[in-house]
Write an enzyme that holds these catalytic residues in place. Structure first.
Site, PDB file in Angstrom:
ATOM      1  CG  ASP A   1     -45.306 -39.959 -79.628  1.00 45.58           C
ATOM      2  OD1 ASP A   1     -44.603 -39.228 -78.907  1.00 45.58           O
ATOM      3  OD2 ASP A   1     -45.828 -39.564 -80.688  1.00 45.58           O
TER       4      ASP A   1
ATOM      5  CG  ASP B   1     -39.613 -39.900 -81.511  1.00 46.33           C
ATOM      6  OD1 ASP B   1     -40.148 -39.006 -80.850  1.00 46.33           O
ATOM      7  OD2 ASP B   1     -39.842 -40.093 -82.732  1.00 46.33           O
TER       8      ASP B   1
HETATM    9  C1  IPM Z   1     -39.977 -35.439 -79.763  1.00 42.63           C
HETATM   10  C2  IPM Z   1     -40.341 -35.035 -81.164  1.00 42.63           C
HETATM   11  C3  IPM Z   1     -39.065 -34.658 -81.909  1.00 42.63           C
HETATM   12  C4  IPM Z   1     -38.181 -35.904 -81.970  1.00 42.63           C
HETATM   13  C5  IPM Z   1     -39.281 -34.080 -83.317  1.00 42.63           C
HETATM   14  C6  IPM Z   1     -40.210 -32.885 -83.299  1.00 42.63           C
HETATM   15  C7  IPM Z   1     -37.975 -33.739 -83.994  1.00 42.63           C
HETATM   16  O1  IPM Z   1     -41.046 -36.048 -81.795  1.00 42.63           O
HETATM   17  O2  IPM Z   1     -39.390 -34.619 -79.032  1.00 42.63           O
HETATM   18  O3  IPM Z   1     -40.299 -36.569 -79.383  1.00 42.63           O
HETATM   19  O4  IPM Z   1     -38.321 -36.735 -82.864  1.00 42.63           O
HETATM   20  O5  IPM Z   1     -37.332 -36.039 -81.093  1.00 42.63           O
HETATM   21 MG    MG Z   2     -41.604 -37.671 -80.535  1.00 45.03          MG
END
Ligand code: IPM
Ligand code: MG
Length: 359
Positions: free
Chosen positions: A252, A248
């Site tokens: 990002d 995660d």
């Molecule tokens: C992602 C998002 C989700 C996650 C959230 C919205 C629950 O950040 O798909 O990366 O943490 O997996």
């Molecule tokens: Mg995410």
């Protein structure tokens, strides 16, 4: 062409806006008879809490079970932010992932040439970047038990990061198989110097590699180092294999290499199902302003055609059209470098126009 059933889950925030642009593209391919998709809608996340009292209603779950593939916008609202966990919008997404056994999350990190200058990273570091993060999606600290709060004068919260060998092996197998179609290199990311869950992770990856995939070049890297290396020299990576929370965070981070988080799609797969969604969230701060970039969503449509519908032709048309539109200088706010930019729906329209030229 046999008809396939698509479920649309626009969700919250910018979700409905980007979904509307994805539908323009889907309608066009249907009209051109390059696809045959019927679709229906359902609620998930905050909108589902408002309409049905729960973030993943029974009706949504039933429709999801029957669909051939699912497109999802985003979930998350300010309004429900303080709800107890099971009534948070995000719980709807997690329930969808868990109930369909979507343990594989594919997040391709690639840069369109036209956006070389849009990233905050120097062009030579990211030119021709093409890596893929394989994130385990239904295990680890997101789902581990026990979890909860100890109430009292010094309240505490706790979670459990847990991985079994089988959970690690099945996601690793996917990553190794994928790497064979690429450059046969896998970097497994963990925190085995500190965490037991990561020690099992590393052992299970190593064992599978030795037993079945010894021809592939496998490296292990600690997650803190990986975070640094991704910025320093991202092209050293090809397939990154990692657990849920690390994936995660790293995805990002990696998205910024490509200019904007608004550019990156994802596929969440089980052995039979597929849910396709942009990696960005619901971005409530920019919702309903017509400025969100719909490309991550439309690239998710491209992934859907490739992975669930076995239609690589349409997938490639979408990707090439995006490249051309960006090259022609049609850019949304996030990638426009403060210069002139187009709205969400103008970007969708430009893509539809471009796709028409290709067919
Ligand atoms: C992602 C998002 C989700 C996650 C959230 C919205 C629950 O950040 O798909 O990366 O943490 O997996
Ligand atoms: Mg995410």
């Amino acid at each position: 062409m046999t008809e396939k059933k698509l479920l649309l889950l626009p969700g919250d925030g910018v979700g409905p806006e980007i979904m509307a642009e994805a539908i323009k593209v889907i309608d066009l391919f249907n009209k051109l008879k390059l696809s045959n998709l019927s679709y229906e809608y359902a609620d998930i996340g905050g909108i589902a809490i408002d309409n049905h009292g729960t973030p993943y209603p029974e009706e949504t779950s039933m429709k999801a079970g029957k669909a051939d593939c699912i497109l999802l916008g985003a979930v998350g609202t300010k309004k429900h932010e303080k709800n107890e966990n099971k009534l948070k919008p995000e719980s709807g997404l997690l329930a969808l992932r868990k109930s369909l056994d979507l343990y594989i999350n594919v997040r391709p990190i690639f840069l369109f040439d036209a956006l070389l200058e849009s990233s905050t990273i120097k062009p030579e570091i990211i030119k021709n970047l093409d890596i893929v993060i394989i994130r385990e999606l239904i295990g680890g600290v997101y789902f581990g038990e026990p979890r909860g709060f100890h109430d009292g004068p010094n309240r505490s919260g706790f979670n459990t990061m847990i991985y079994s060998e089988n959970e690690v092996s099945r996601i690793s197998q996917y990553a190794f198989d994928l790497s064979k179609k690429r450059s046969s290199r896998v970097t497994s990311v963990d925190k085995a110097n500190v965490l037991e869950a990561s020690q099992v992770w590393r052992d299970a990856v190593t064992k599978l590699h030795k037993d079945k995939y010894s021809e592939i070049k496998l490296d292990h890297m600690y997650v803190d180092n990986a975070a640094m290396q991704l910025i320093k020299d991202p092209k050293q990576f090809d397939v990154i294999l990692t657990e849920n929370l690390f994936g995660d965070i790293l995805s990002d981070e990696a998205s910024m290499l490509t200019g904007s988080i608004g550019m990156l799609p994802s596929a969440s797969l089980s052995d039979i199902n597929g849910v396709y969604e942009p990696i960005h969230g619901s971005a409530p701060d920019i919702a309903d302003k017509g400025i969100v970039n719909p490309i991550a969503m439309i690239l998710s449509v491209a992934m859907m055609f490739e992975y669930s519908l076995d239609n690589i032709k349409v997938s490639n048309i979408i990707k090439n059209s995006i490249e051309n539109v960006l090259k022609s200088g049609v850019l949304t706010k996030d990638i426009s470098l403060e210069k002139e930019f187009v709205s969400t729906s103008e970007m969708g329209d430009a893509l539809v126009e471009e796709i028409r030229k290709h067919v």
